[in-house]
Design an enzyme around this catalytic site. Sequence first.
Site, PDB file in Angstrom:
ATOM      1  CE  LYS A 197      -4.448  -1.753   1.147  1.00  0.00           C
ATOM      2  NZ  LYS A 197      -5.572  -1.866   2.067  1.00  0.00           N
ATOM      3  NE  ARG A 232      -7.867  -8.069  -0.119  1.00  0.00           N
ATOM      4  CZ  ARG A 232      -7.357  -7.235  -1.040  1.00  0.00           C
ATOM      5  NH1 ARG A 232      -6.334  -6.483  -0.778  1.00  0.00           N
ATOM      6  NH2 ARG A 232      -7.917  -7.183  -2.234  1.00  0.00           N
TER       7      ARG A 232
END
Length: 250
Positions: A197, A232
Amino acid sequence: MRLMGILNVTPDSFSDGGVHADPVAAGLRMVAEGAAWIDVGGESTRPGAAPVEEAEERARVIPVIRALADRGVSISIDTRHAGVAAAAIEAGARLVNDVSAGADPDMFAVVARAGVPMVLMHMRGTPATMQALAAYDDVVAEVWAELDERARLARAAGITELLFDPGIGFAKRLEHNLALLRALPGDRPVLLGVSRKRFIGELTGQDVPAERVEGSIAVAIRAREAGVAILRVHDVLATARALRVWEAVR
Ligand code: HH2
């Protein structure tokens, strides 16, 4: 901590958009590398992403879900749309991962009727508007209180098994993401998505998502220490190897 491999069947996801020439093979490979779940998504939720027609989203994900479920893979459907969730469950998905925590008015009923668990993720606004809504007095308290309210509604609709996700990167700035990662709760099942991210790129000076693997693994270790239930990730093999070493040393 179980690993959930990310399988985006989208042309525009921020990290793996359009890269899987054969999504079923990619899913099977992640299982072989150590993923307990494969999270199949047909709509990018990156900041500013354009929404996808539900029929298009369904056409992207259903054949992949059916093929993987038929091979015994545990599938999670990453969708904000109740119709897509229903079709995915019918095709064999066993978990609904909704980044909007049930914003579609039919979502909770679909999940309750199917009797599958659901991930409630925290976000404000939509992927198109969320970054303008990243303003908090006490991000940790507000995020978990807002998730508790969604959980109350989900349970009232008849959903019995919930996982909670603070939504790293969704209506969050760097300091919000870090505060949430420092204060991960130990009293409820948490699913966490940090892989590649932007906040990791902000900390390491990397604009290219594939150059954020080491930072993602650093957070994976933090997640394991905090008792996160499911992580995840894009990089299943690298994460599984790092965690194996950490487990041995611990
Ligand atoms: N992050 C993304 C998508 N779905 N679901 C949960 N529960 N938690 C997350 O943090 C999360 C999520 C965004 O990442 P990705 O799927 O890699 O990209 P895109 O949304 O662009 O497809």
